[in-house]
Design a protein around this motif. Sequence first.
Motif: not given
Length: 99
Positions: A8-31
């Motif tokens: 998300i950039y300035h409140g707008c979704p960007i048409d591409r997948a998140l990088e694997a490192t960002i997904v990993k951080k989100i998962v770790k933070d959620a746990t």
Amino acid sequence: MQPLFCPIYHGCPIDRALEATIVKKIVKDATREAGLDPADIAAFSGHSMRVGAAQDLLPRGVDTAAIMRAGGWKSVNILRAILRRLNTMSGPRLHLRYG
């Protein structure tokens, strides 16, 4: 097929997948926020979401080919091994809820 998570950039979704490192951080933070033991947190990764989704879809009767497409698996043997663990799993599982 559209990415499940996108930046998300300035409140707008960007048409591409998140990088694997960002997904990993989100998962770790959620746990961590879920209060899991640090030893259990180490077992979670971005891949955990694909595996968990596959394990949730199969008992609901979703076609194996559809699960493979959604998860990006090309080998039915890999998917079979992952789904076989469904009946042998124990320990914490993180369920993300929407809505």
